[in-house]
Design an enzyme around this catalytic site. Structure first.
Site, PDB file in Angstrom:
ATOM      1  N   SER A 284      38.565  30.376  40.824  1.00 30.43           N
ATOM      2  CA  SER A 284      39.665  31.157  41.363  1.00 30.43           C
ATOM      3  C   SER A 284      39.217  32.601  41.288  1.00 30.43           C
ATOM      4  O   SER A 284      38.734  33.062  40.250  1.00 30.43           O
ATOM      5  CB  SER A 284      40.938  30.931  40.551  1.00 30.43           C
ATOM      6  N   GLU A 285      39.314  33.321  42.401  1.00 32.29           N
ATOM      7  CA  GLU A 285      38.652  34.613  42.495  1.00 32.29           C
ATOM      8  C   GLU A 285      39.242  35.661  41.566  1.00 32.29           C
ATOM      9  O   GLU A 285      38.646  36.708  41.356  1.00 32.29           O
ATOM     10  CB  GLU A 285      38.630  35.112  43.953  1.00 32.29           C
ATOM     11  N   ASN A 286      40.417  35.383  40.987  1.00 30.66           N
ATOM     12  CA  ASN A 286      40.942  36.325  40.001  1.00 30.66           C
ATOM     13  C   ASN A 286      40.227  36.221  38.667  1.00 30.66           C
ATOM     14  O   ASN A 286      40.533  36.984  37.760  1.00 30.66           O
ATOM     15  CB  ASN A 286      42.459  36.147  39.823  1.00 30.66           C
TER      16      ASN A 286
ATOM     17  N   SER B  14      33.350  38.040  39.556  1.00 31.87           N
ATOM     18  CA  SER B  14      33.894  36.949  40.352  1.00 31.87           C
ATOM     19  C   SER B  14      33.439  37.078  41.808  1.00 31.87           C
ATOM     20  O   SER B  14      33.056  36.093  42.449  1.00 31.87           O
ATOM     21  CB  SER B  14      35.419  36.983  40.266  1.00 31.87           C
TER      22      SER B  14
END
Lengths: 222, 217, 222, 217
Positions: free
Chosen positions: C46-48, C88
């Protein structure tokens, strides 16, 4: 010689600001930390990746994962932090380092430092020096005034420079000199050293104000 | 899940002429068993990308002393007279890069960026033949991304997903190189079961690591 | 509608490679994970900031520090890793992500995706979508074939594109379509859907090979 | 050593018109007590640099709802209709930046670099009016560094040196912003004695942090 180094180290120590991050170059500059009181809350950075480097550990307590930029064993003070090389130089280049203290081969009238190579003879590489001189908020050059009797403060660097940036201050065993818009200004003389002796040991033009104070030192037990 | 292989098996993956990044700073945080295996395998004409070449007979210095290196990209070779001699005689092509720029160039390749814009080295020999890019009237030295065929890393701990943790100043270039090479081989001190390293303690996610080196017997 | 989504999700799941890192967009793509067996060793990013995102936690076991890119609570699988936003996107942009599965508003004959804004009406921002489409090794668009009966696969995107890059594959509730140098090639049809129905629901020119297989699904218990 | 101050004292440091970075991702990892104090202080005309503006009445959304924000630089505002309305009406100037580019722009400022070269956004609206730099025949989109007057951060733990640790996905933009603002204010969940956080666990060295916020009474 050891006395000369101590003069430089003690005088440089006075320039460090409490509570800031400071990088000391390998060699003579490293010894500045001996004259810094822990109470000042100064953290030493070693560019190989630690904020809060401590002294050499007692024999037998070395850790192979904890070294300074010269590969020598060190300790970590309480409240220290370790970082990778990109982050370490982010601190340096990003202006988060209050001061760097570096040795010098030459400094010239424009306040430019040469300290990373002697063409054809000694090509160690610049390591972190170019980043340090470019990025630190203040650059303090700590070096002997002369090398084998030859002045190291020269009109124009004959060796390849480390950065075009003007350094903040030059501290030698003879004098404190400040590079300014007008040129190199003599600020202080070492105990027992005359202005004439300084001028005689300096190849660069020096601006000499009327009153040249003698270097003062803090009383830090070594 | 990743199988752990021997240093010899890892060295077998690396052909002569390869471009190899090696983690470590004066040998601190270098994969010493992997380096030994590479020396034993005798692969030559290597290009080494590393902060330094350590000392003769130690760390990367072992590869230099064995005459296996034809090119070095590093920030400092001053404590290895063999590398300096090789440079001055022309036996080793040495590209010296300011340390912070070297770190960012490696990161830039691993992060899919187009290079580095820095003030460091402007107006010095480090800028010779390099491109200067002017932005809003200010000059910046451009330095291109730096990638490799292989990255040989040291780590403190790994798990069998390949997650890595580093310790103290043994971190240095290792996590950056983990992003920047086609094949990443890591020599951890110990390998733990998956789940034994908490997510916040992981410095390099295992997806970046291709091979782990078995613990010493 | 739910059946349509499941068709898409099940078919996309087959495209994921064992042992790789995959990013699923918020919404329809998120549901792809329901059809992925843990045995495949796929890690979801998840890019967060997490590599190894797990399912929504049971009621009462949510952690306010662990969420997906939509702000919804998730879990972390064993062997996961957390990273900051720069790292990320280093994974994404640096080609370390094997596949991204994203929703779409439009895809055109050049294989370009539009999925981040409708000028003057919906301007959510691109979030991580532009980086994902630019950087992932494979880009899979997972979307309904039409929106309120209007084709979403069009000759040229009328909405602002997310990237000039040609996506790898388009999976809809009606078909699997592959963008190629020659244009969009129909590869598969959904169970019970005819080639004529697909052509009728597609505004873009479709290249139709002689044999169009029916979509196959893996048997994963949901 | 750093004194821990109240959120109100911290808000007093921030004038109207300030450029303020705020950590967090949809409110996860945002300094909520600091935001509340800033809303209560009523400082207006703020420029907010953040990943997103959360939701109305939550996190950064509270500043938006209170009408204190005149400019936003973010990657996503889709879950806050107030920001979208403000953007479409012209009340709030919104600059949308791809998330990875936003992260690198902030890092670039904090790391003393000249900006970012990325493929992301090339040929899209995100490239409108931006400079394209060609390197060896390849086009890269240039994005300038992004700095701020203040960074308002969340952390999990701090020590009185200001060393910070983050937890799980509450990390996000916080460590990047810690490098990129003149004054850095952090709201940790707890503050420990110096020495209680081991050096390898520190995510943000304390030298970067100017003020810590006291724990809630």
């Amino acid at each position: 010689m050891i006395y000369a180094e101590e003069i430089i180290q003690q005088r440089v120590a006075r320039e460090l600001h409490p509570g800031t991050l400071v990088n000391l170059g390998i060699g003579l500059p490293t010894g500045v930390s001996r004259f810094v009181s822990p109470e000042w809350g100064i953290l030493f950075q070693s560019e190989n990746g630690i904020v809060g480097m401590g002294a050499r550990p007692p024999e037998g307590m070395e850790d192979e994962d904890l070294a300074d930029a010269g590969g020598g064993f060190v300790t970590a003070v309480p409240g220290s932090a370790t970082v990778d090389s990109a982050f370490s130089f982010g601190l340096i280049r990003g202006g988060h380092l209050d001061a760097t203290v570096l040795g010098g081969l030459e400094v010239d009238e424009a306040g430019r430092l040469a300290n990373w190579m002697v063409p054809g003879r000694m090509v160690p590489g610049m390591g972190g020096a170019m980043d340090l001189v470019t990025g630190a908020r203040r650059v303090i050059v700590a070096m002997q005034h002369t090398a084998k009797g030859r002045p190291k403060i020269v009109p124009v660097c004959t060796l390849p420079i480390t950065s075009t940036r003007r350094v903040t201050m030059i501290v030698t065993d003879m004098a404190v000199i400040e590079p300014t818009d007008d040129g190199l200004v003599l600020r202080e003389r070492a105990p027992g050293v005359s202005v004439e002796a300084i001028l005689g040991a300096t190849a660069a033009r020096l601006i000499v104000p009327t009153d040249i104070a003698e270097m003062q030192f803090l009383r830090i037990a070594v | 899940m990743k199988n752990a292989i021997t240093p010899e098996a890892a060295a077998d993956l690396i052909p002569s002429g390869a471009v190899v990044m090696i983690g470590g700073f004066m040998g601190v945080g270098s994969p010493h068993r992997l380096i030994d295996a590479l020396v034993a395998a005798g692969r030559g004409e290597l290009t080494i990308i590393a902060n330094d070449t350590a000392r003769p007979g130690f760390g990367i210095g072992r590869l230099i002393s064995a005459g296996l290196v034809s090119r070095v990209i590093a920030s400092h070779i001053g404590l290895n007279p063999d590398t300096q001699k090789g440079m001055l005689s022309g036996a080793i092509a040495v590209e010296l890069v300011p340390q912070g720029t070297l770190a960012e160039r490696i990161r830039s390749a691993g992060f899919g960026l187009g290079g580095v814009l820095t003030k460091t080295g402007l107006g010095t020999l480090a800028a010779d033949g390099q491109r200067i890019i002017e932005i809003d009237g200010e000059e910046w030295l451009y330095a291109p991304p730096l990638a490799a065929d292989f990255a040989l890393l040291h780590a403190d701990r790994a798990d069998y997903n390949g997650n890595l943790t580093y310790q103290l100043t043994a971190t240095n270039f290792n996590p950056l190189m983990a992003m920047a090479a086609k094949t990443v081989i890591c020599e951890p001190r110990e390998i733990l079961p998956v789940g034994a390293i908490p997510p916040d303690a992981v410095d390099t996610p295992g997806v970046l690591v291709d091979h782990l080196i078995r613990r010493a017997a």
